[in-house]
Design an enzyme around this catalytic site. Structure first.
Site, PDB file in Angstrom:
ATOM      1  N   TYR A   6       3.420   2.039   1.995  1.00 23.09           N
ATOM      2  CA  TYR A   6       4.031   2.409   3.274  1.00 23.09           C
ATOM      3  C   TYR A   6       5.546   2.109   3.233  1.00 23.09           C
ATOM      4  O   TYR A   6       6.066   1.618   2.234  1.00 23.09           O
ATOM      5  CB  TYR A   6       3.349   1.649   4.418  1.00 23.09           C
ATOM      6  CG  TYR A   6       1.914   2.076   4.654  1.00 23.09           C
ATOM      7  CD1 TYR A   6       1.606   3.378   5.035  1.00 23.09           C
ATOM      8  CD2 TYR A   6       0.863   1.171   4.503  1.00 23.09           C
ATOM      9  CE1 TYR A   6       0.288   3.773   5.259  1.00 23.09           C
ATOM     10  CE2 TYR A   6      -0.460   1.555   4.731  1.00 23.09           C
ATOM     11  CZ  TYR A   6      -0.743   2.858   5.107  1.00 23.09           C
ATOM     12  OH  TYR A   6      -2.031   3.247   5.333  1.00 23.09           O
ATOM     13  N   GLU A  23       0.802  -1.227   0.000  1.00 23.43           N
ATOM     14  CA  GLU A  23       0.000   0.000   0.000  1.00 23.43           C
ATOM     15  C   GLU A  23       0.838   1.282   0.000  1.00 23.43           C
ATOM     16  O   GLU A  23       0.336   2.359   0.271  1.00 23.43           O
ATOM     17  CB  GLU A  23      -0.977   0.002   1.199  1.00 23.43           C
ATOM     18  CG  GLU A  23      -2.425  -0.277   0.814  1.00 23.43           C
ATOM     19  CD  GLU A  23      -2.709  -1.743   0.489  1.00 23.43           C
ATOM     20  OE1 GLU A  23      -1.818  -2.591   0.701  1.00 23.43           O
ATOM     21  OE2 GLU A  23      -3.807  -2.039  -0.015  1.00 23.43           O
ATOM     22  N   HIS A  69      -1.751   3.859  -1.727  1.00 20.74           N
ATOM     23  CA  HIS A  69      -2.799   4.840  -1.425  1.00 20.74           C
ATOM     24  C   HIS A  69      -2.814   5.980  -2.439  1.00 20.74           C
ATOM     25  O   HIS A  69      -3.845   6.573  -2.697  1.00 20.74           O
ATOM     26  CB  HIS A  69      -2.631   5.399  -0.017  1.00 20.74           C
ATOM     27  CG  HIS A  69      -3.012   4.415   1.043  1.00 20.74           C
ATOM     28  ND1 HIS A  69      -4.237   3.795   1.055  1.00 20.74           N
ATOM     29  CD2 HIS A  69      -2.328   3.915   2.110  1.00 20.74           C
ATOM     30  CE1 HIS A  69      -4.296   2.963   2.081  1.00 20.74           C
ATOM     31  NE2 HIS A  69      -3.144   3.019   2.730  1.00 20.74           N
TER      32      HIS A  69
HETATM   33  N1  FMN Z   1      -4.911  -2.543   5.796  1.00 22.24           N
HETATM   34  C1  FMN Z   1      -3.755  -2.698   6.465  1.00 22.24           C
HETATM   35  O1  FMN Z   1      -2.882  -3.400   5.981  1.00 22.24           O
HETATM   36  N2  FMN Z   1      -3.542  -2.075   7.669  1.00 22.24           N
HETATM   37  C2  FMN Z   1      -4.471  -1.298   8.264  1.00 22.24           C
HETATM   38  O2  FMN Z   1      -4.247  -0.774   9.355  1.00 22.24           O
HETATM   39  C3  FMN Z   1      -5.710  -1.132   7.578  1.00 22.24           C
HETATM   40  N3  FMN Z   1      -6.694  -0.369   8.111  1.00 22.24           N
HETATM   41  C4  FMN Z   1      -7.904  -0.314   7.501  1.00 22.24           C
HETATM   42  C5  FMN Z   1      -8.944   0.384   8.120  1.00 22.24           C
HETATM   43  C6  FMN Z   1     -10.210   0.386   7.579  1.00 22.24           C
HETATM   44  C7  FMN Z   1     -11.322   1.120   8.283  1.00 22.24           C
HETATM   45  C8  FMN Z   1     -10.444  -0.287   6.344  1.00 22.24           C
HETATM   46  C9  FMN Z   1     -11.805  -0.314   5.723  1.00 22.24           C
HETATM   47  C10 FMN Z   1      -9.408  -0.944   5.717  1.00 22.24           C
HETATM   48  C11 FMN Z   1      -8.132  -0.983   6.270  1.00 22.24           C
HETATM   49  N4  FMN Z   1      -7.094  -1.678   5.660  1.00 22.24           N
HETATM   50  C12 FMN Z   1      -5.891  -1.796   6.327  1.00 22.24           C
HETATM   51  C13 FMN Z   1      -7.267  -2.333   4.346  1.00 22.24           C
HETATM   52  C14 FMN Z   1      -7.893  -3.720   4.471  1.00 22.24           C
HETATM   53  O3  FMN Z   1      -7.017  -4.601   5.127  1.00 22.24           O
HETATM   54  C15 FMN Z   1      -8.224  -4.317   3.096  1.00 22.24           C
HETATM   55  O4  FMN Z   1      -7.059  -4.434   2.340  1.00 22.24           O
HETATM   56  C16 FMN Z   1      -9.207  -3.486   2.300  1.00 22.24           C
HETATM   57  O5  FMN Z   1     -10.257  -3.047   3.119  1.00 22.24           O
HETATM   58  C17 FMN Z   1      -9.778  -4.278   1.119  1.00 22.24           C
HETATM   59  O6  FMN Z   1     -10.351  -5.474   1.523  1.00 22.24           O
HETATM   60  P1  FMN Z   1     -11.938  -5.670   1.736  1.00 22.24           P
HETATM   61  O7  FMN Z   1     -12.584  -5.364   0.416  1.00 22.24           O
HETATM   62  O8  FMN Z   1     -12.083  -7.091   2.151  1.00 22.24           O
HETATM   63  O9  FMN Z   1     -12.358  -4.716   2.786  1.00 22.24           O
END
Ligand code: FMN
Length: 671
Positions: free
Chosen positions: A166, A164, A252
């Site tokens: 970072y 992502e 991002h």
């Molecule tokens: N991904 C990380 O690797 N670290 C994080 O701290 C992190 N925080 C997140 C916080 C929120 C509120 C959301 C919605 C996502 C976050 N993500 C984080 C990304 C999720 O791990 C995931 O990659 C993303 O939501 C896509 O997957 P999904 O469609 O199953 O939600």
């Protein structure tokens, strides 16, 4: 029913019960006073709901690596007790949990950010400090130190956040790593930082604990890693001691949607597939896998060994139990809207979920059986009415839901006409099932009046009667070229080739997307999505970027608003840019500061900075706000009967399903 999903996976001494992990989500409770108890309840509920393995939200290994100034770290023995609350809760319920270690690198929102090279991110005003060699060594040790503390706190392992965009990802990609020393240059030297972290973290964890590496499989930025480099890094990460590789898609700062509603389900599992067979440790696919069917398909097609679902666990803590029981229709499905999760995170609020307002509020929004069952009328079956009626009925109340239309859903039926919003169909399906489960009596096609409500002697009346579109005062408003947004989205009236949209809130944007897109678009068309946004489906180029394929817009549209400033400024932080980009590509003109003067056969007459301007248009669509629909409320008051107002009938500012469901649920929890 899902043979691949429920096949256990053995990792050394650990056997996971199914192929789903709950992906990392930092939800803001990490920094909230009393937040660890709330986090423990949040995670516990997900384990009770069948989740076998959870990854925590990202926690920083040092000060510089924080995402925001007060963001959570795990850097000292003093932090252990807090984390114990979480690990004990998860273990008591029979689950497993690993701590994600996330160093924000140049994405941190504070002045002390660091990076491999002093290059500011396009989404940040701050230039990071370049890490010196000693800094790099210290940072790697910080990761190992946090991993050791995670063991002491009882975690079953860690996930190292390497994607992502970072810090770790910044070292791996030439886009951000311009170093000429041993930590930059060719792919092997760019891989050194991530690999060294994995090696030292493995040493800190010992052999048994899990080490998941979140690998950026597809950077989606210029000068990103090539597929060969990604495969090479994966091999090195495996050799250095990772037990699994989780996938990360897109930085991002990438200008390609990767998690929004408009992203087809499992749209990126093909990327993980490219790594299958190259490494021997399990691979995890991620992004927009939101149903058991889609998860099963990813596994059945051999794209990955496991799937990560993050937001779907906000939407429904019992996702896995419901899938295991063969009742997927009972799942409250993540619609990928980001409105209450990521948008909250960016606004410094605790993340929750539009379709499940209990997410993140498990200890406070408690829905328990009532000790005094009553007869409750709910009028209107939009999101507010549906959530209120089903929640109240689930508590044991006798609920009748009145709906003037012949189907439930209210404005949800309108929303799902908009391209990229078809997931609302799942919300309607879910509420339909909930109505049957909880025993709500539904009276469709019945526009109930005050006298009739009074005669039926309900104990409580809840009005979720929604909104009425507001008509602005403009000369010539009754000209045949003028239509409302409901005429367009719901009733499909004919719309000409040249269109002006008055009002640029969420509805104005929805109408613009609807009118400029091909309405036959298939929301499951992954290839079409990739070519539309310029993702190289063959992954032949660095970062996986290629030239986006432009489709001619169906109409010429101009959007206008009275106020000055950028149109769409009020749209969600994580999705507003997608809508603006999309409409810009379709040639939609955005005009702020417009004074609407007159409408006639010549078109729309405006004042722009005081000058008269005429726009020749065939159709003018009014998206100029809405007012609460409260006629019934007024009638009831006339009869001396009190009622609760929820949703748009309470506040109509924007059509806001998040507020509506939250308000409906909360009211029902205390009725
Ligand atoms: N991904 C990380 O690797 N670290 C994080 O701290 C992190 N925080 C997140 C916080 C929120 C509120 C959301 C919605 C996502 C976050 N993500 C984080 C990304 C999720 O791990 C995931 O990659 C993303 O939501 C896509 O997957 P999904 O469609 O199953 O939600």
């Amino acid at each position: 029913t899902y043979p691949n999903l429920f096949r256990p996976l053995t990792l050394g001494a650990i056997t996971l019960p199914n192929r789903i992990i709950m992906g990392s989500m930092h939800i803001g409770l990490e920094e909230t006073p009393g937040g660890f108890d709330r986090l423990a309840a949040f995670y516990r509920e997900r384990v009770v709901g069948g989740t076998g393995l959870i990854v925590t939200g990202g926690v920083s290994p040092n000060d510089e690596g924080r995402l925001t100034p007060g963001a959570a770290m795990l850097t000292s023995d003093d932090d252990i007790a807090d984390h114990r609350v979480i690990t004990d809760a998860v273990h008591d319920a029979g689950g497993r949990i690993v701590l994600q270690i996330l160093h924000a690198g140049r994405y941190g929102a504070h002045p002390d950010i660091v990076a491999p090279s002093p290059l500011p991110a396009p989404i940040s005003p701050i230039t990071p400090r370049e890490l010196g060699e000693a800094d790099i060594e210290r940072t790697i040790d910080d990761f190992a130190h946090t991993a050791a503390l995670a063991c002491a706190a009882g975690y079953d392992g860690v996930e190292i956040m390497g994607s992502e965009g970072y810090l770790i990802n910044e070292f791996a990609a030439p886009h951000t790593n311009h170093r000429a020393d041993a930590w930059g240059g060719d792919a092997q030297r760019r891989a050194r930082f991530p690999v060294e972290i994995v090696r030292r973290v493995r040493a800190a964890l010992g052999e048994e604990r899990m080490l998941i590496y979140r690998l950026s499989m597809l950077d989606l930025v210029p000068d990103g890693s090539t597929l060969d480099e990604v495969v090479d890094l994966a091999l090195r990460v495996e050799a250095a001691g990772a037990s699994m590789i989780n996938t990360g898609i897109g930085w991002h700062e990438a200008r390609i949607p990767t998690i929004a509603s408009s992203v087809p389900r499992a749209a990126f599992s093909w990327v993980t597939h490219r790594l299958m067979g190259a490494v021997s440790i399990p691979l995890i696919a991620t992004n927009r896998i939101n149903t058991p069917e889609s998860a099963e398909a990813v596994l059945a097609e051999g794209c990955a060994d496991m799937v990560s679902l993050a937001r779907p666990f906000l939407a429904d803590p019992a996702f896995i139990a419901k899938a295991a029981a063969g009742t997927p229709e009972r799942i409250n499905t993540c619609i990928g809207c980001n409105q209450a999760c990521l948008d909250h995170t960016f606004a410094g609020k605790v993340a929750s979920c539009l379709v499940n307002p209990r997410a993140g509020h498990e200890t406070e929004l408690i829905i328990s059986p009532t000790t005094a069952p009553r007869r409750i009328a709910v009028v209107g079956s939009g999101p507010a009415g549906l959530s209120c009626a089903t929640t109240a009925a689930s508590r044991g109340h006798d609920v009748t839901l009145f709906e003037a239309d012949t189907r439930i859903g209210g404005q949800l039926n309108v929303a799902l006409q908009v391209p990229g919003k078809s997931e609302f169909r799942e919300t309607l399906r879910y509420f339909g099932v909930r109505i049957a489960e909880t025993g709500v009596t539904v009276r469709l096609g019945e526009r109930v009046d005050a006298a009739s409500l009074a005669a039926q002697g309900f104990d409580e009346i809840v009005l979720a009667t929604g909104v009425l579109p507001r008509r602005p005062v403009i000369d010539g408003l009754d000209h045949p070229s003028v239509v409302g947004y409901l005429d367009v989205l719901r009733d499909r009236v004919p719309v000409g080739r040249r269109v002006a949209i008055l009002g640029a809130g969420g509805i104005g944007f929805d109408v613009a997307e609807f009118l400029t897109s091909d309405t036959e678009e298939d929301p499951a068309d992954v290839a079409g999505f990739l070519s539309h946004w310029g993702v190289d489906a063959e992954y032949r180029r660095p970062g996986g970027l290629t030239v986006a394929v432009e489709a001619p817009a169906k109409r010429s549209v101009v959007m206008l608003q009275r106020s000055g400033g950028k149109l769409g400024a009020g749209l969600g932080k994580t999705t507003g840019w997608i809508h603006r980009t999309e409409l810009a590509r379709r040639g939609v003109r955005m005009v702020p500061g417009a004074e609407y003067r007159r409408i006639d056969d010549a078109g729309l007459h405006l004042g722009l900075e005081g000058e008269p301007v005429t726009i020749e248009v065939d159709t003018i669509v009014l998206c100029t706000g809405q007012d609460p629909a409260r006629d019934l409320h007024v009638e009831l008051i006339g009869l001396g009967i009190d009622a609760h107002l929820i949703g748009g009938a309470d506040i109509a500012a924007e059509l806001d399903a998040k507020r509506a469901i939250d308000q409906g649920t909360r009211l029902a929890a205390r009725l």
